[in-house]
Design a protein around this motif. Structure first.
Motif, PDB file in Angstrom:
ATOM      1  N   PRO A  28       0.807  -1.232   0.000  1.00 38.80           N
ATOM      2  CA  PRO A  28       0.000   0.000   0.000  1.00 38.80           C
ATOM      3  C   PRO A  28       0.833   1.272   0.000  1.00 38.80           C
ATOM      4  CG  PRO A  28      -0.901  -1.598   1.542  1.00 38.80           C
ATOM      5  CD  PRO A  28       0.411  -2.153   1.086  1.00 38.80           C
ATOM      6  N   SER A  29       2.054   1.219   0.557  1.00 40.19           N
ATOM      7  CA  SER A  29       2.876   2.420   0.677  1.00 40.19           C
ATOM      8  C   SER A  29       3.260   3.017  -0.672  1.00 40.19           C
ATOM      9  CB  SER A  29       4.145   2.112   1.483  1.00 40.19           C
ATOM     10  OG  SER A  29       4.923   1.127   0.822  1.00 40.19           O
ATOM     11  N   TYR A  30       3.229   2.220  -1.728  1.00 39.31           N
ATOM     12  CA  TYR A  30       3.579   2.773  -3.033  1.00 39.31           C
ATOM     13  C   TYR A  30       2.620   2.337  -4.147  1.00 39.31           C
ATOM     14  CZ  TYR A  30       5.942  -1.779  -3.814  1.00 39.31           C
ATOM     15  OH  TYR A  30       6.236  -3.108  -3.946  1.00 39.31           O
ATOM     16  N   ALA A  31       1.493   1.736  -3.789  1.00 40.91           N
ATOM     17  CA  ALA A  31       0.542   1.239  -4.792  1.00 40.91           C
ATOM     18  C   ALA A  31       0.008   2.348  -5.695  1.00 40.91           C
ATOM     19  CB  ALA A  31      -0.621   0.523  -4.107  1.00 40.91           C
ATOM     20  N   ASP A  32      -0.102   3.575  -5.161  1.00 46.17           N
ATOM     21  CA  ASP A  32      -0.636   4.675  -5.960  1.00 46.17           C
ATOM     22  C   ASP A  32       0.359   5.160  -7.014  1.00 46.17           C
ATOM     23  OD1 ASP A  32       1.113   5.700  -3.999  1.00 46.17           O
ATOM     24  OD2 ASP A  32       0.155   7.668  -4.096  1.00 46.17           O
ATOM     25  N   ARG A  33       1.568   4.592  -7.002  1.00 48.10           N
ATOM     26  CA  ARG A  33       2.601   5.008  -7.950  1.00 48.10           C
ATOM     27  C   ARG A  33       2.963   3.906  -8.940  1.00 48.10           C
ATOM     28  NH1 ARG A  33       6.954   5.311  -4.903  1.00 48.10           N
ATOM     29  NH2 ARG A  33       6.098   5.072  -2.822  1.00 48.10           N
ATOM     30  N   VAL A  34       2.259   2.786  -8.901  1.00 47.26           N
ATOM     31  CA  VAL A  34       2.593   1.661  -9.780  1.00 47.26           C
ATOM     32  C   VAL A  34       1.553   1.548 -10.892  1.00 47.26           C
ATOM     33  CG1 VAL A  34       2.999  -0.825  -9.930  1.00 47.26           C
ATOM     34  CG2 VAL A  34       3.731   0.434  -7.898  1.00 47.26           C
ATOM     35  N   PHE A  35       2.044   1.406 -12.116  1.00 49.36           N
ATOM     36  CA  PHE A  35       1.208   1.235 -13.299  1.00 49.36           C
ATOM     37  C   PHE A  35       1.604  -0.075 -13.988  1.00 49.36           C
ATOM     38  CE2 PHE A  35       1.454   5.672 -12.355  1.00 49.36           C
ATOM     39  CZ  PHE A  35       0.239   6.225 -12.717  1.00 49.36           C
ATOM     40  N   THR A  36       0.643  -0.712 -14.629  1.00 48.95           N
ATOM     41  CA  THR A  36       0.922  -1.940 -15.363  1.00 48.95           C
ATOM     42  C   THR A  36       0.463  -1.797 -16.805  1.00 48.95           C
ATOM     43  OG1 THR A  36      -1.231  -2.904 -14.760  1.00 48.95           O
ATOM     44  CG2 THR A  36       0.643  -3.375 -13.292  1.00 48.95           C
ATOM     45  N   GLY A  60      -3.832   0.394 -21.254  1.00 49.24           N
ATOM     46  CA  GLY A  60      -4.371  -0.560 -22.213  1.00 49.24           C
ATOM     47  C   GLY A  60      -3.658  -0.575 -23.547  1.00 49.24           C
ATOM     48  N   GLU A  61      -4.322  -1.142 -24.535  1.00 48.98           N
ATOM     49  CA  GLU A  61      -3.720  -1.334 -25.847  1.00 48.98           C
ATOM     50  C   GLU A  61      -3.434  -0.024 -26.566  1.00 48.98           C
ATOM     51  OE1 GLU A  61      -6.119  -3.983 -28.136  1.00 48.98           O
ATOM     52  OE2 GLU A  61      -5.854  -5.675 -26.759  1.00 48.98           O
ATOM     53  N   ASP A  62      -4.056   1.065 -26.138  1.00 46.66           N
ATOM     54  CA  ASP A  62      -3.778   2.351 -26.786  1.00 46.66           C
ATOM     55  C   ASP A  62      -2.395   2.875 -26.434  1.00 46.66           C
ATOM     56  OD1 ASP A  62      -4.172   3.018 -24.139  1.00 46.66           O
ATOM     57  OD2 ASP A  62      -5.661   4.579 -24.527  1.00 46.66           O
ATOM     58  N   LYS A  63      -1.791   2.315 -25.388  1.00 47.34           N
ATOM     59  CA  LYS A  63      -0.438   2.677 -24.952  1.00 47.34           C
ATOM     60  C   LYS A  63      -0.291   4.179 -24.712  1.00 47.34           C
ATOM     61  CE  LYS A  63       1.241  -1.469 -24.942  1.00 47.34           C
ATOM     62  NZ  LYS A  63       1.646  -2.132 -23.693  1.00 47.34           N
ATOM     63  N   ASP A  64      -1.290   4.738 -24.090  1.00 47.07           N
ATOM     64  CA  ASP A  64      -1.230   6.144 -23.705  1.00 47.07           C
ATOM     65  C   ASP A  64      -0.626   6.226 -22.307  1.00 47.07           C
ATOM     66  OD1 ASP A  64      -1.518   8.785 -23.114  1.00 47.07           O
ATOM     67  OD2 ASP A  64      -3.705   8.839 -23.293  1.00 47.07           O
ATOM     68  N   PHE A  65       0.646   6.589 -22.244  1.00 43.52           N
ATOM     69  CA  PHE A  65       1.340   6.624 -20.963  1.00 43.52           C
ATOM     70  C   PHE A  65       1.245   7.988 -20.273  1.00 43.52           C
ATOM     71  CE2 PHE A  65       3.841   3.140 -23.083  1.00 43.52           C
ATOM     72  CZ  PHE A  65       3.386   2.127 -22.246  1.00 43.52           C
ATOM     73  N   ALA A  66       0.301   8.809 -20.720  1.00 45.52           N
ATOM     74  CA  ALA A  66       0.125  10.130 -20.106  1.00 45.52           C
ATOM     75  C   ALA A  66      -0.086  10.051 -18.593  1.00 45.52           C
ATOM     76  CB  ALA A  66      -1.037  10.871 -20.777  1.00 45.52           C
ATOM     77  N   PRO A  67      -0.887   9.086 -18.072  1.00 47.77           N
ATOM     78  CA  PRO A  67      -1.049   9.023 -16.612  1.00 47.77           C
ATOM     79  C   PRO A  67       0.267   8.794 -15.869  1.00 47.77           C
ATOM     80  CG  PRO A  67      -2.757   7.744 -17.711  1.00 47.77           C
ATOM     81  CD  PRO A  67      -1.761   8.119 -18.760  1.00 47.77           C
ATOM     82  N   VAL A  68       1.151   8.017 -16.461  1.00 43.80           N
ATOM     83  CA  VAL A  68       2.454   7.759 -15.827  1.00 43.80           C
ATOM     84  C   VAL A  68       3.299   9.030 -15.846  1.00 43.80           C
ATOM     85  CG1 VAL A  68       4.470   6.250 -15.799  1.00 43.80           C
ATOM     86  CG2 VAL A  68       2.309   5.405 -16.735  1.00 43.80           C
ATOM     87  N   ILE A  69       3.323   9.699 -16.981  1.00 39.10           N
ATOM     88  CA  ILE A  69       4.132  10.906 -17.133  1.00 39.10           C
ATOM     89  C   ILE A  69       3.614  12.024 -16.221  1.00 39.10           C
ATOM     90  CG2 ILE A  69       4.873  12.679 -18.772  1.00 39.10           C
ATOM     91  CD1 ILE A  69       4.563  10.441 -20.965  1.00 39.10           C
ATOM     92  N   GLU A  70       2.303  12.198 -16.193  1.00 37.38           N
ATOM     93  CA  GLU A  70       1.724  13.242 -15.339  1.00 37.38           C
ATOM     94  C   GLU A  70       1.976  12.958 -13.865  1.00 37.38           C
ATOM     95  OE1 GLU A  70       0.645  16.038 -16.445  1.00 37.38           O
ATOM     96  OE2 GLU A  70       0.842  15.392 -18.537  1.00 37.38           O
ATOM     97  N   ARG A  71       1.948  11.683 -13.504  1.00 35.58           N
ATOM     98  CA  ARG A  71       2.232  11.321 -12.104  1.00 35.58           C
ATOM     99  C   ARG A  71       3.675  11.654 -11.754  1.00 35.58           C
ATOM    100  NH1 ARG A  71       0.936  11.286  -7.316  1.00 35.58           N
ATOM    101  NH2 ARG A  71       0.809   9.412  -6.053  1.00 35.58           N
TER     102      ARG A  71
END
Length: 527
Positions: free
Chosen positions: A295-303, A316-327
């Motif tokens: 839980p200490s870092y779950a809000d920072r992990v993307f799959t 998903g398949e669209d491979k839009d990594f904007a959420p990762v970059i914005e985070r």
């Protein structure tokens, strides 16, 4: 539940009860068995029919999903099973009107495998786990647009055999070796896909320092995901650092050209819960080697792709990594540079000694061996893991004579890749050949040297000291057996799914032996 497919399985026999040692809940493990049974059903439906590109992709994704440390999410495993069922019905529709049930598209009950005679279970497990590892390699090639009909057809053929009840050791042993043969072809396919897409790896120094400011850590094996992330984050003031098996990406020319691909953060996969606990950055998992996320870092992990864990954001398949970059931008990274080290205190490493780079110096290597400057090569590599005893590989490398060269690949290298062992006759004593799938490169080097010395691979001054953890190591081992390579040292423990009779066969015909102590094993090798 019952699972014994990885090296850390409970008690060296099998995980049972509410969860596996890997952290996978029993209900998820049971659903993965159902998924495997559905894949055997798909193989049954494909018998006599031509599989489609869609069924091939589902076959590979389904098998990949069942590799250790890929999917901990019952919901997404069930969704994958439904995709398999849809492909099965496209090949052989369920008519529901026959007086006699034909079983052409029935799922297989995995209890038939787990409760079989131990030798039959052992050989079928070798095949099944090898298929799972090979599917990961075939999947990575597929996303780059590379596939091989012979490789894909073999998944159906082998699963069909696993689902039959009339197997004998005599019929299964050839299929075990055939799995290794096809995996060699599959690894060659992936090697071609990676090098034709990203260039031939070249020796490259990689720093463990993390610069101040926003950053992203990317883990796994999928070079395409890294390339897309680099493209989308270019010019955003966000640096990218590899982790675990993504380290060799730094050696590919088409990836190296991105200046914000800075270095490598962390060590091997089993240390991620500690290493990710408080970093001010997101982590993107592209393939396996995910541990249960705290839980200490779950809000920072993307799959992404087939990786899944409950509660995490999935790209998903669209491979839009904007959420990762914005985070990454929101978290901001560290306010000053951070100097990290490997487990031995080194501040960096060198990767990129693939078969292209090594064979470019083949004449010099052969000359050094003939002149006595290099006495022996050790291939020390494979999967790392958390079980005690893996410091064996660090000590083994440290104790290797100064006139030897250590070739290494996969995450086992993190045990010693930050050591400075100097050079021998101008060659670095540690050469990182890449990921686990780059075992193909090691095979290319070995066969080329055998040709140069006009001898068999087993006659070379080369010793294989391997560590294993999961199913990709299994298919590589089967490939080595297919090639007739002998006297492999394997550790830290032997697979629980290998029965005494099957083990005796491997010892008698291939000289496989468990690792003991670095001193004893070196004495045995060097005489």
């Amino acid at each position: 539940m019952f699972c014994f497919q990885c090296e850390q399985t409970a008690g060296g026999k099998g995980c049972m009860g509410r969860a596996g040692v890997c952290g996978k809940p029993a209900d998820t493990a049971a659903l993965q068995d159902k998924l495997t049974g559905a894949l055997i059903g798909l193989a049954r439906a494909a018998e006599g029919n031509r599989p489609t590109e869609s069924s091939d992709r589902v076959m590979l994704a389904g098998l990949f999903t069942t590799v250790t440390n890929v999917n901990f999410n019952s919901e997404t495993v069930a969704e994958m099973t439904e995709k398999v069922h849809l492909e099965t019905e496209r090949l052989v529709p369920r008519c529901g009107s026959c007086a006699a049930h034909c079983s052409r598209n029935d799922d297989y009950d995995m209890n038939g495998l787990w409760n079989a005679d131990e030798d039959i279970r052992s050989l079928k497990s070798l095949i099944l786990f090898g298929l799972r590892g090979m599917a990961a390699y075939a999947y990575h090639a597929l996303v780059l647009g590379y596939s091989d009909r012979e490789v894909n057809d073999f998944f159906y053929e082998a699963l069909l055999a696993i689902g039959k009840d009339n197997n004998t050791m005599e019929t299964l042993l050839p299929l075990v070796l055939r799995t290794g043969e096809v995996n060699l072809r599959c690894m060659e396919l992936l090697d071609r896909a990676n090098t034709e897409t990203y260039g031939t790896p070249e020796p490259t120094a990689v720093s463990f320092k993390v610069e101040k400011g926003p950053f992203i850590v990317i883990s796994g094996h999928d070079l395409r995901d890294l390339k897309l992330l680099l493209e989308q984050s270019a010019g955003r003031g966000v640096n990218v650092y590899t982790h675990g098996e993504m380290l060799p990406a730094h050696a590919y020319p088409e990836l190296k050209k991105y200046p914000h691909l800075k270095g490598n953060f962390g060590t091997a996969w089993q240390n991620q819960q500690r290493e990710f606990a408080d970093i001010p950055a997101p982590i993107l998992f592209t393939t396996n080697c995910l541990m249960p996320v705290k839980p200490s870092y779950a809000d920072r992990v993307f799959t992404t792709e087939v990786v899944s864990f409950p509660g995490l954001v999935h790209i998903g398949e669209d491979k839009d990594f904007a959420p990762v970059i914005e985070r990454a931008i929101a978290l901001g990274g560290w306010s000053e540079d951070k100097n990290f080290t490997g487990i031995n205190g080194g501040g960096g490493t060198v990767t990129g000694f693939g078969h292209g780079a090594v064979l470019a110096s083949a004449e010099k290597i052969v000359a050094a061996v003939k002149a006595g400057a290099i006495s022996r090569f050790f291939l020390v590599g494979g999967c790392d893991g958390a079980k005690p005893g893996r410091n064996y590989y660090t000590e083994f490398v440290k104790k290797c004579p100064a006139d030897t060269v250590i070739l290494t690949l996969a995450c086992g290298k993190y045990r010693f890749n930050d050591l400075d062992l100097g050079t021998v006759d101008g060659f670095p004593r540690i050469m990182d050949m890449g990921q686990c799938n780059d075992a193909y490169g090691a095979i290319r080097v070995a066969t080329a040297l055998a040709e140069a010395f006009k001898c068999g691979v087993n006659d070379l001054p080369l010793s294989l000291v391997l560590s294993w953890y999961e199913q990709k190591a299994v298919c590589i081992l089967l490939t080595l057996l297919h090639l007739g390579i002998k006297n492999i040292l394997l550790g830290p423990t032997l697979p629980a799914f290998v029965s005494p009779n099957v083990l005796n066969f491997l010892v008698e015909h291939y000289g496989i032996a468990p690792t003991s102590t670095p001193e004893a094993d070196l004495k045995k090798i060097l005489g």
